[in-house]
Each structure stands twice: as structure tokens, then as C-alpha cells.
Design an enzyme around this catalytic site. Structure first.
Site, PDB file in Angstrom:
ATOM      1  N   GLY A  54       0.970  -1.211   0.357  1.00 57.45           N
ATOM      2  CA  GLY A  54      -0.224  -0.196   0.222  1.00 57.45           C
ATOM      3  C   GLY A  54       0.540   0.936   0.211  1.00 57.45           C
ATOM      4  O   GLY A  54       0.688   2.519  -1.149  1.00 57.45           O
ATOM      5  N   PHE A  55       1.939   1.176   1.270  1.00 55.15           N
ATOM      6  CA  PHE A  55       2.798   2.539   0.415  1.00 55.15           C
ATOM      7  C   PHE A  55       1.730   3.354   1.410  1.00 55.15           C
ATOM      8  O   PHE A  55       2.544   4.823   0.957  1.00 55.15           O
ATOM      9  CB  PHE A  55       3.458   2.869  -0.173  1.00 55.15           C
ATOM     10  CG  PHE A  55       4.565   1.726  -0.201  1.00 55.15           C
ATOM     11  CD1 PHE A  55       5.034   0.476   0.196  1.00 55.15           C
ATOM     12  CD2 PHE A  55       3.883   0.537  -2.023  1.00 55.15           C
ATOM     13  CE1 PHE A  55       5.909  -0.575   0.181  1.00 55.15           C
ATOM     14  CE2 PHE A  55       4.914  -0.811  -2.188  1.00 55.15           C
ATOM     15  CZ  PHE A  55       5.573  -1.653  -0.946  1.00 55.15           C
TER      16      PHE A  55
ATOM     17  N   PRO B 118      12.992 -10.767  13.025  1.00 51.76           N
ATOM     18  CA  PRO B 118      14.079  -9.801  12.508  1.00 51.76           C
ATOM     19  C   PRO B 118      13.769 -10.756  11.160  1.00 51.76           C
ATOM     20  O   PRO B 118      14.078  -9.723  10.028  1.00 51.76           O
ATOM     21  CB  PRO B 118      15.854 -11.363  13.206  1.00 51.76           C
ATOM     22  CG  PRO B 118      14.095 -12.413  13.981  1.00 51.76           C
ATOM     23  CD  PRO B 118      13.603 -11.314  14.597  1.00 51.76           C
TER      24      PRO B 118
ATOM     25  N   THR C 198      11.130 -10.744   8.722  1.00 53.68           N
ATOM     26  CA  THR C 198      10.116  -9.110   8.760  1.00 53.68           C
ATOM     27  C   THR C 198      10.191  -8.159   8.850  1.00 53.68           C
ATOM     28  O   THR C 198      10.260  -7.294   7.567  1.00 53.68           O
ATOM     29  CB  THR C 198       8.499  -9.703   8.796  1.00 53.68           C
ATOM     30  OG1 THR C 198       8.567  -9.779  10.394  1.00 53.68           O
ATOM     31  CG2 THR C 198       7.813 -11.113   8.898  1.00 53.68           C
TER      32      THR C 198
ATOM     33  N   VAL D  95       8.759  -0.339  11.952  1.00 55.72           N
ATOM     34  CA  VAL D  95      10.160  -0.234  10.997  1.00 55.72           C
ATOM     35  C   VAL D  95       9.545  -0.363   9.624  1.00 55.72           C
ATOM     36  O   VAL D  95      10.389  -0.609   8.597  1.00 55.72           O
ATOM     37  CB  VAL D  95      10.831  -2.273  10.960  1.00 55.72           C
ATOM     38  CG1 VAL D  95      11.551  -2.274  12.531  1.00 55.72           C
ATOM     39  CG2 VAL D  95       9.604  -2.951  11.405  1.00 55.72           C
ATOM     40  N   GLY D  96       8.752   0.103   9.457  1.00 54.25           N
ATOM     41  CA  GLY D  96       7.781   0.212   8.393  1.00 54.25           C
ATOM     42  C   GLY D  96       8.471   1.610   7.160  1.00 54.25           C
ATOM     43  O   GLY D  96       8.401   1.105   6.017  1.00 54.25           O
ATOM     44  N   GLU D  97       8.876   2.295   7.412  1.00 54.25           N
ATOM     45  CA  GLU D  97       9.694   3.815   7.517  1.00 54.25           C
ATOM     46  C   GLU D  97      10.703   4.119   6.533  1.00 54.25           C
ATOM     47  O   GLU D  97      11.037   4.700   6.494  1.00 54.25           O
ATOM     48  CB  GLU D  97       8.228   4.552   7.580  1.00 54.25           C
ATOM     49  CG  GLU D  97       6.113   4.221   6.634  1.00 54.25           C
ATOM     50  CD  GLU D  97       5.989   5.104   7.408  1.00 54.25           C
ATOM     51  OE1 GLU D  97       4.905   5.758   6.923  1.00 54.25           O
ATOM     52  OE2 GLU D  97       5.058   3.971   8.478  1.00 54.25           O
TER      53      GLU D  97
END
Lengths: 325, 685
Positions: free
Chosen positions: B231-232, B576, B578, B647-649
Site C-alpha cells: 500500500g505504501f 527479525p 519480517t 520499522v516500515g518507513e
């Protein structure tokens, strides 16, 4: 997508009804149909008609069936050893999946990727003659510096075709008017005031094969500059072959990609180079002579420096590699 | 309940849905078979400003219906005016949905959309972001509610007095979210109940919004979002495709599928605003910052104000007694920008971290050392202590692992064949947030548990991590947990956005599991709303450092990233495997921002002209050579029960600057407008 009918081609001389087009690998045509840029009434599938073999020609040279897939052509040991520039150009193009589908004939006949041509909602003299060319004032960073016209500055996107032009390949065709042998250099035409016509082929005329000359061009190379490491059209490319004797250029062939509406044979540069010292200075001077005819717009002037650098770099390496056939 | 000493959190459990995905069994939104399905296609405006007067349908086309504002059902207002589709004659941007074709086949719908005739009165448009535009204004706040402007001390005085100064302007282009799975919706009405199979980051939110638009109770819409192919940010809220599919289904009485083609992704679903930024840094000769001034310009649409928080990260990154940040916004005849991975931080930190590199060069101080010398003890603007901040450790340990020591600071010194080679560093930061969510857990007689929360797994591993968290909270092996997510009929979850999913949902899941254990009941529900409302909001950030080695071809100007390394302090790493995937994915997207991605605007057309993935470049596999991420074992007990930060961005924050700084180190050329392409370098090589 417009509704269309589909049939298999049965013979070379069949010709095509108005509104019909040939279908080979489909890697470009089908995209254009989805986008509404191409809207044929009939697709005539030639996959079973055209040869998909590479054969030796009597007297030397190779005949490449128009249906030979790009990946097969690139991997052919005869092509790799006798015409390395062709193998390198093929492998520099597209992606593995596309090369597995794309044919020799279809690759030659692919359309420009000019962003206005690829968008049916925008004006474009190539897809809608007479509507104008927004690229001149708009986005033209990757469009032509050579051979363009007021009507069109599209670039031809093929890597393979640039190598074929450098190799003096011959395109064999068959159509209602009979068979023709067309030098690869003369297959594509400059846009002039009729940019909707990419090539000299008549409606219904089908590419059946491409002949590579008897002379082997082992000291040859293709170099492509692009905006990412893979899966990108060239922003500038050079196909070259060179022989050097006693420090002097003997035979030289030079063709450029991504700078003109057709694969651009750099005849002026070649002429300057024959008999000249095989030095970087000569190579640069030759490139400059060819580029004297360049007409850059706001955002594509970098191609002049790029082609100059690329040409000298490729020829220097070929000279260093021995320069022999 | 069987206790176990083994802890699942922190282990590299493979994605639970991995086998389903690689075998094609995992269903995405457009893949749910329906009886009597019809297909929709959006007709987009061919002009950037004007009025749609009429729509004339070609009678030979196969459309069941062509909807436009002249015949479309009236919708209620949503918070997002982009969702008021087919409600008005006004055209606000080129590419805006102005009609919807519904047909029996996707090809028929597409063809009808191409041949439908739009009678339009076009008007002059204005689509170019300029820093001297008379209509620029300062928005009241920037997303998601920060003040537009902040100031402390006296920047002008400090600037005038400083021995070393950097005054530089940077530009970033429009960037376009392109998740592998384009937006898609299947809508089906059963009486007054609506079911949407929709690709989004927030099933609960989409259900509420679509219900509101159609004037229904929130529970009358059910949104099913089992698997999402990325999706971002572009799927953070309901997009026009969800409303249009529901409208098409309402009018035709049939289930309707609307799957966007790649070309429509560039205008219909949102993008990252282009920015122009000016940064002024003043420093003492030994590298202590005396002033930081960051002014950002961005754009929004005529439809509504979307004000990106470009300069906000600068407010807490470095110490300086005198500081100023500000945002100016311009409304144009362009689509509304939306969130895209690290909105604000990604372009803002590109500018700040490049400016820091320029200052380091000016001072003759190592760029890592310069950053260390300006490390603040508390948040510089709010005075709030950081719950944890290990930025300097990331810089130091990252430098060690990357091999920074012994680097010749001078540019254009290292040449191998045709390649100029250089290295660069840049800092990274991202807020550590949590948002209210509710989870439910049920115990079964066979010893198994069902954990349910209306979260969405975008491919990040959310489903897997929540299973790990639940297993530990219940003290059972992960095999005994069945996780249910991706459905708005489950307990309400917050958006999978802002790197807040794991913290928000994990907190609710932990709470529900603990409540179950403590109560001894068969079912427990836990809502984190009150806990989160009571939490301090300042001083919560993840940090990191990015390191890049690039080579630049002296013949062509082509840039290749030989090595890219990220070192992070992002709280407790829950999984760790993902997490690494998230870090690397962010860094690769950062590489794309640095070198490849650009929405190329044609001002005369009023549109970005490169709207497919052949012409809008993102890194190909061959561009990613050597890439790695590592992290510190960071303890932070003030955030949430897991001690995690998102941790996604953070991987896309600073990584573009590290690459651009490395390009300067390789060549001596400062490129200040992204992307760094060969045509910008070649004249200077």
C-alpha cells in the site's frame, strides 16, 4: 480494447485487408491495443508462418527467421562468436520474459515509447496525424537529437535494430507486390511530415527473415547507457565494429540508438575514421562531426555529450582489443 | 493453559501466509468469484480544469450504464472530497474520475471508457509548484496536526554572526505509490447491506467511510481485506475505487468489480507531493550548529488542503539554540497528494541530511562527527526527554560495520577504470506511534485460541507478528494460535500506516490475551483507547543511519549503488525476518527516490506524462547489488507492552541522502534536485 477478429496467416502473399495487422510476439502491439493507441480490426497471427530458425547462408552469413525469439538469437553460438554486437544488443534490451516472446521481425517493427505516442488521450502526430507534437515543448528528455522533424522527434526504441544496422544486415520481406531485400539501415524512415509511417514497408508486407553478411564482425560491441541497471530503454547506445592495421582504422561501423527516429548509422563519423589514426582524438573528432547535425531541445542536449563519450569509449576498447576481425 | 518458556517474539518466524501466496492460493481483493459479476472502468478527465457539460455514449458500445454527475446517485459528504465522485460538473485535475462505465466484460468496459464522448468546457490551468507563486500560503497545521511554523531563539542574528554557513535549496519531484497490487474493489449489495472486497490498509476505516458516503450505519458495510499486495500509504483510507464500485453495484443491481490499471494509479489514488526546500545551517568553526532554518514548499489540490509535514523531522534531529521551520502550500489544478511511505520525513530528511553533508565538507569535519557533535539531550523544541535515542550508536556502529574509518573526506579522489567511487552517510528518524485498537481472544476446548482484530497485513508480516505476540502473552506455542484479521466485522483496528500497526494492534492483542488469562473466561476483549490517550506523545522516535557506496561512470554519468547499509535503533525487533524485509524494502525505495523516481510534469498538459512502470522507474533487481540492514537491541519500556517501534518507513528516511552524498563524494558534484540521473551529472564529469 476494441473488439477484433483473429486468424492465423496461411501464406506470405495473402496480404492484409484494411484495418488488419500482423501479430507475432505481441509484446508491443498488445500493450498498444490495451491503451487504445492501436485499434486494429483484425489480427493476423504469423507465428506459424514465419521461420523460427537460424541457418547458414551459402557463401557465408546467417539467415535469421523473422520468428526467431530474441532470447534464442542472443544465445546462438554462431551469433555470439561471429557477431557479438548483436548478441550484446539483444541482451541489453527488455527483460528475460519479454525476450522469450519478442521476435526478430517484431523487434524491428516496435513503436516508439514516446510518452505522448503511448497515451491515446494526448495529441501526437504519430498516433493521430495532424494533432501536433506536444513533446517539443513538453517532455523530450529521451527524444531525438538527430533526424527529427517539426512533426515528430520520437526515438526508435530497439537495441537489436541498432546492431543490425551496424552489421549491414538485410531485411527480407514478402507481400502482395512480391519479395524485397531492404538494407536494415533503410527499413525505418525519418518522420518528415508523415511520422505515422515508421518504416518503408507497405501494408501487408511481412518481414520473413534478416540476413547477416558473410563478413564476420568479431571485434564488435554494443554499449547502452540507461537510467537504471536493467529493464530500461536506452538513453543513448552505440553499436560498433572496428579493424585497425598499423595503428590506422581500417573498417569501422558505427550505429547509434536512442538519438533518432530510426537506428542511426553514423556515416559521417565512419568516413572521418577510415584511414585515420586509431586514437581517442580521432574517435572524438569523428563523433563530433556526426553530432554537428544534432538539434537538441531544452532537456535532451546531454545526449550530445553522452554519444560523444560513448562512441570514443567503445571504439577505444575495440582498438585496444586488437582491432582485428 | 500450558505455560512455555520459549518466547515467540524475537524469532524469525516465516510469514504464515507465505505458502498460500507463492502457490497463488491467497486471495486478493479482485479475486473473489461472484455470480453475475459486472465490470467497471473509470473515465478520467482529459483536462486539468474546467466543467463537464455532458457525456455522450456510443450506442454501439456494450456499457450497461455510464454514470456521471448528470445521472449518478447523490452521495453524502465524506471527510475526503476526492470521494465525492461524479457529484459535480467541476473538473479539478487531469485524470480525475468524471464517469464510470459498467459493462459485462472488462474489455467492453474499457472500450466504452475510451470511446465515450465528454463535452467539456476547458479552462486555463495552473499545475506548477513555484516558490514565488503569489498564491502560496501558510497552512494552519501540517499533517497530522503539527503547527506549520516553529521558532526558537533568533535565527537571523545567529546567521549573521556565524563563521560557517550553508544556504541551499533542494527539490524533490512528485513520487507515486505503486504497490504491486493496484487498488481494486468488488462491491456487492444484499438489500441495504454492502460487502466490499477491497485492497486497503484499514478495513475498519474504509467501512466507516463508505457507510458515511452512502448514508448508512457503519456496520452496514463490511470490508474484507484478507491479503494486500502493498500500500505504501496509498491505501490508508477509502479511495475513489471503493465508492465507485459500490455506486456501480447499487445502480446495476449486480456485483461490480473495479480494478485500477497501472496508468490510473498515478492520478486516482494519491502521490507524494513535490517539494522545494531551503535549508540554512549556521555553525561555529568547530561544528556546533548555532542555527537551523528549514522552509518547505509543497502543493495540494483545489479539492482540499493536504499539507505534508516536510520540515517536522528537523525539529528534533539536531541541537541548535536558534531554530526555525516552516511550511508553505500552493493549491494547484492537480490531484490531491496523499501519504506515501514516510510522508514528510522522506523528502524533508533528504534535504536536511544533504545539507549536513554540505556543512561537514565546508567545515572539514567528518560528516559522522558533525552529527555526533550536535546530538541533543532532549527534544530541542519541546524539551521533552526521548524515551530512547540511540542515533549516535547507529552512526558509530554503522560506520564500524560499513567500513567508514580511513575514508578520504575529499571528493573525486577514488577512480577505478571508468568509475568514480564514493561513500556517503545520512541519519534517519521516524516517529514511534500507537493508535487505539481493539482485539478479541477466544479460548477453545482443544487448547487453541482465536485472536481477532480488524487489522490489515500489507505483506509486512503483521499476521505473523500478531500471532507471535499472542502466543507469548498467552504463554503457548504459536501453533495454538489462529489469527483472524482483514475484516471490518472484527474488532476495530487502526490503520496499517505511520509504522504504527505492530505497536497498536500488538498492544490490543497483548491486552486481550492478558485479560483472558487473568479472568479465566473463554473470551476477552481489550480496547487500548484510554491507555493511548493518556500517553505522552512527544519524544518518541526511532533512529537510524544509512551508509552508501556508489560508483559513477565517467563516460555516461550512470550511477550504481555498490553497497547500501542501514543501522537502526527501532525498539524491540519483533521478528527479525519480517523486520529485515521492511528495512531493506524501505532502503530500496530510498534508492528509487534518490536515483530513479520522478513524476514528469508536462505543464501544458497539466499531467505527469510517465504513468506506467516502463517509464516511471523504480529500482530493478540489477540495481540492488549489496544491501544489508542491522539493528541495535534497543530497550524502551515507555512505548507499549512489546517495547517496539515501527520499522516500515524508517528505511526510506535518509537513505536517499546517503546515496546523493556518496555521489558528491565520488564526483564532486552536488545534485540538489532528485532524482540524480546521468543527464544532471554528465556535464560536470
Amino acid at each position: 480494447m476494441k473488439t477484433f477478429t483473429y486468424r492465423s496467416a496461411t501464406g506470405f502473399a495473402d496480404g492484409l485487408e484494411p484495418g488488419a495487422v500482423f501479430l507475432a510476439g505481441g509484446t508491443n502491439l498488445v500493450d498498444l491495443m490495451k491503451l487504445g493507441v492501436a485499434a486494429p480490426d483484425v489480427l493476423v497471427d504469423v507465428n506459424r508462418l514465419v521461420a523460427d530458425e537460424i541457418s547458414e547462408l551459402p557463401g557465408g552469413g546467417l539467415r535469421i527467421g523473422a520468428g526467431v525469439r530474441n532470447s534464442d538469437l542472443a544465445a546462438d553460438p554462431r551469433v555470439r562468436t561471429r557477431y557479438p554486437v548483436l548478441s550484446q544488443a539483444l541482451l541489453a534490451g527488455a527483460s528475460g520474459q519479454l525476450r522469450n516472446m519478442a521476435t526478430t521481425g517484431g523487434n524491428l517493427l516496435q513503436r516508439t515509447r514516446c510518452r505522448y505516442f503511448m497515451d491515446a488521450t494526448k495529441p501526437c502526430n504519430k498516433h493521430a496525424p495532424g494533432t501536433g507534437c506536444p513533446a517539443r515543448d513538453g517532455d523530450h528528455r529521451n527524444l531525438a537529437i538527430l533526424g527529427g522533424s517539426d512533426a515528430c522527434i520520437a526515438t526508435h526504441p530497439s537495441d537489436m535494430a541498432v546492431a543490425l544496422v551496424a552489421l549491414d544486415a538485410v531485411v527480407n520481406t514478402s507481400g502482395p507486390a512480391g519479395e524485397r531485400r531492404i538494407p536494415a539501415e533503410e527499413l525505418h524512415r525519418l518522420p518528415g511530415d508523415a511520422p505515422e509511417r515508421d518504416t518503408v514497408l507497405e501494408h501487408g508486407e511481412l518481414i520473413t527473415s534478416v540476413d547477416l553478411p558473410a563478413v564476420e564482425v568479431t571485434n564488435s560491441a554494443y554499449r547502452k547507457a540507461r537510467d537504471r541497471a536493467s529493464y530500461a530503454f536506452a538513453v543513448g547506445s552505440v553499436a560498433a565494429a572496428l579493424t585497425v592495421a598499423g595503428g590506422t582504422v581500417g573498417d569501422v561501423r558505427l550505429a547509434w540508438g536512442a538519438v533518432a527516429p530510426k537506428p542511426w548509422r553514423a556515416r559521417i563519423a565512419e568516413e572521418r575514421l577510415r584511414g585515420a589514426p586509431a586514437t581517442r582524438e580521432s574517435f572524438l573528432a569523428a563523433a563530433d562531426a556526426e553530432l554537428a547535425g544534432a538539434r537538441a531541445l531544452r532537456d535532451n542536449a546531454y545526449k550530445i555529450a553522452l554519444m560523444r563519450n560513448l562512441t570514443a569509449s567503445v571504439l577505444e576498447r575495440l582498438a585496444a582489443a586488437g582491432g582485428t576481425r | 493453559m500450558t505455560a512455555t518458556t520459549h518466547r515467540a517474539v524475537g524469532t524469525p518466524l516465516a510469514r504464515l501466509e507465505g505458502p498460500k501466496k507463492v502457490t497463488g492460493a491467497a486471495k486478493y481483493a479482485a479475486e473473489y468469484p461472484q455470480d453475475d459479476l459486472a465490470y467497471a472502468w473509470i473515465v478520467q478527465s482529459p483536462v486539468a480544469r474546467g466543467r463537464l457539460d455532458a457525456v455522450v455514449v456510443d450506442p454501439t458500445d456494450e456499457a450497461i450504464v455510464v454514470l456521471w454527475h448528470g445521472n449518478a446517485p447523490r452521495l453524502r459528504d465524506a471527510d475526503d472530497p476526492e470521494l465525492a465522485v461524479l457529484q459535480s460538473a467541476a473538473i479539478s485535475y487531469r485524470g480525475q474520475p468524471v464517469a464510470l462505465v459498467v459493462a459485462d466484460t472488462p474489455e467492453g468496459a474499457r472500450r466504452a471508457a475510451q470511446t465515450v464522448r465528454l463535452e467539456i468546457t476547458a479552462e486555463e490551468h495552473d499545475t506548477v509548484l513555484r516558490t514565488d507563486h503569489p498564491e502560496l500560503y501558510t497552512p494552519e497545521t501540517v499533517n497530522p496536526g503539527f503547527p506549520s511554523e516553529t521558532a526558537a531563539g533568533d535565527v537571523d542574528r545567529a546567521w549573521a554572526a556565524a563563521p560557517v554557513r550553508i544556504d541551499v535549496e533542494y527539490a524533490t519531484p512528485a513520487l507515486h505509490n505503486n504497490p504491486m497490487e493496484p487498488h481494486a474493489t468488488i462491491a456487492r449489495w444484499d438489500g441495504d447491506e454492502l460487502t466490499l472486497w477491497d485492497s486497503n490498509q484499514h478495513p475498519s476505516g474504509v467501512a466507516a467511510t463508505v457507510s458515511q458516503v452512502f448514508g448508512m450505519r457503519p456496520d452496514q458495510t463490511r470490508v474484507i481485506t484478507e491479503h494486500v499486495g502493498g500500500g505504501f500509504g496509498s491505501k490508508g483510507t477509502a479511495r475513489p475505487n471503493a465508492v465507485l464500485a459500490a455506486m456501480g453495484a447499487r445502480v446495476t443491481g449486480r456485483p461490480v468489480k473495479l480494478a485500477l490499471p497501472r496508468q490510473q494509479m498515478f492520478t486516482v489514488v494519491g502521490h507524494r507531493t513535490p517539494t522545494r526546500q531551503r535549508i540554512r545551517l549556521a555553525a561555529t568553526s568547530d561544528g556546533a550548529l548555532t542555527a537551523i532554518d528549514h522552509q518547505a514548499f509543497s502543493q495540494s489540490s483545489r479539492l482540499f488542503e493536504f499539507a505534508e509535514q516536510t520540515a517536522v523531522a528537523t525539529r528534533h534531529m539536531y541541537a541548535a539554540p536558534n531554530r526555525r521551520t516552516g511550511h508553505r502550500l500552493l493549491r494547484l489544478d492537480m490531484p490531491t497528494p496523499r501519504w506515501m511511505r514516510a510522508p514528510g520525513e522522506a523528502p524533508g530528511m533528504f534535504a536536511l541530511e544533504c545539507a549536513m553533508d554540505e556543512l561537514a565538507a565546508e567545515l572539514g569535519i567528518d560528516p559522522i562527527e558533525l552529527r555526533v557533535r550536535n546530538e541533543p539531550e532532549v527534544e530541542p523544541e519541546t524539551g521533552t526527554p526521548f524515551t530512547s535515542r540511540h542515533y549516535v550508536d547507529c552512526l558509530r556502529q554503522g560506520a564500524e560495520r560499513f567500513g567508514w574509518s580511513g575514508r578520504d573526506p575529499r571528493p573525486r579522489q577514488r577512480r577505478e577504470g571508468d568509475w568514480w567511487i564514493g561513500t556517503g552517510v545520512a541519519g534517519a528518524t521516524y516517529p514511534a506511534m500507537a493508535q487505539p485498537s481493539t482485539a478479541r481472544v477466544r479460548a477453545f476446548d482443544d487448547g487453541g485460541f482465536e485472536v481477532a482484530i480488524g487489522a490489515a497485513d500489507l505483506g509486512t508480516g503483521a499476521r505473523t507478528i500478531l500471532t507471535q505476540i499472542a502466543a507469548d502473552a498467552l504463554g503457548v506455542p504459536v501453533e495454538r494460535i489462529t489469527i483472524r484479521i482483514g475484516d471490518s466485522s472484527l474488532p476495530k483496528a487502526s490503520v496499517a500506516g505511520g509504522s504504527s500497526g505492530s505497536a497498536s494492534w500488538g498492544w490490543a492483542v497483548t491486552g486481550a490475551c492478558r485479560a483472558l488469562r487473568e479472568s479465566g473466561e473463554r473470551e476477552a476483549v481489550f480496547d487500548t483507547t484510554e491507555l493511548i490517550q493518556k500517553q505522552e506523545k512527544e519524544g518518541r522516535h526511532a533512529f537510524g543511519a544509512h551508509f552508501a557506496e556508489v560508483r559513477v561512470d565517467a563516460v555516461t554519468g550512470e550511477v550504481r549503488v555498490s553497497r547500501l547499509f542501514g543501522m537502526y535503533a527501532a525498539g524491540r525487533i519483533l521478528n527479525p525476518r519480517t523486520a529485515r524485509s521492511q528495512f531493506l524494502g524501505g532502503m530500496i525505495m530510498g534508492m528509487g527516490m534518490a536515483l530513479h523516481e520522478e513524476g514528469v510534469l508536462d505543464p501544458a498538459m497539466g499531467e505527469w506524462v510517465n504513468h506506467d512502470l516502463a517509464e516511471y522507474h523504480i529500482p530493478a533487481h540489477a540495481d540492488v547489488e549489496n544491501i544489508d540492514a542491522a539493528w541495535l537491541d534497543e530497550q524502551d519500556d515507555q512505548l507499549n507492552p512489546m517495547g517496539s517501534k515501527g520499522v516500515g518507513e524508517i528505511g526510506i528516511v535518509g537513505s536517499p541522502a546517503a546515496i546523493v552524498n556518496a555521489v558528491w563524494h565520488a564526483t564532486g558534484v552536488r545534485v540538489r534536485d532528485l532524482p540524480v540521473r546521468l543527464d544532471k551529472l554528465l556535464p560536470h564529469l
